[in-house]
Design a protein around this motif. Structure first.
Motif, short mmCIF file in Angstrom:
data_model
loop_
_atom_site.label_atom_id
_atom_site.label_comp_id
_atom_site.label_asym_id
_atom_site.label_seq_id
_atom_site.Cartn_x
_atom_site.Cartn_y
_atom_site.Cartn_z
N ALA A 30 0.84 -1.20 0.00
CA ALA A 30 0.00 0.00 0.00
C ALA A 30 0.87 1.25 0.00
N GLN A 31 2.10 1.12 0.47
CA GLN A 31 2.96 2.27 0.59
C GLN A 31 3.99 2.30 -0.54
N ASP A 38 0.02 6.54 4.72
CA ASP A 38 0.09 5.08 4.80
C ASP A 38 -1.33 4.57 4.92
N SER A 40 -4.19 1.00 4.65
CA SER A 40 -4.44 -0.43 4.64
C SER A 40 -5.28 -0.73 3.40
N ASN A 136 -9.99 2.32 5.36
CA ASN A 136 -9.15 3.16 6.21
C ASN A 136 -9.96 4.08 7.12
#
Length: 139
Positions: A30-31, A38, A40, A136
């Motif tokens: 994801a990053q 950041d 999820s 998120n």
């Protein structure tokens, strides 16, 4: 007889390697190095969001980053409270793509209109962004 055993073993190994290649691999990260947030990733995406993800990657990710995490010096993250549905409704995304946007929340400069996307395409891209947001805690 030995050749048959050898060929049988080779076939079993080949099938095992081929089967392993078809197994789901690790989730994409994801990053990214220049990401602004950041996040999820959701466990799965709806069909519409999967199509939207493909279009997002082709038309939006160069500026807004992989998985909409933004890119330092390029464009803001779309997985951000500022873009929650109550502040930037789905039509905001439609208008941004069709007409561009003057810089107002971030200091990245103006967004130009994006050519080659229909309203239906943007609807699917928004489905992808909204599913990322929900994963998120942005509702």
């Amino acid at each position: 007889m030995k050749k048959q055993i050898w060929w049988g073993a080779a076939a079993v190994v080949g099938l095992g390697v081929g089967g392993w290649a078809l197994l789901p691999q690790e989730k994409e990260p994801a990053q990214v190095a220049d990401a602004l947030v950041d996040i999820s990733l959701p466990a799965s995406l709806t069909t519409s969001a999967q199509v939207g993800k493909t279009m997002f990657e082709a038309k939006c990710a160069a500026c807004h980053g992989i998985n909409a995490v933004g890119r330092n010096g390029a464009a803001p993250p779309l997985v951000h409270k500022i873009y929650e549905p109550s502040h930037h409704g789905n039509e905001s995304f439609q208008r941004a793509v069709a007409m561009g946007v003057k810089s107002h929340h971030w200091r990245f400069g103006n967004m130009r209109p994006i050519e080659g996307l229909t309203r239906g395409d943007v609807t699917q891209i928004v489905a992808y962004i909204r599913e990322l947001q929900r994963a998120n805690g942005i509702n």
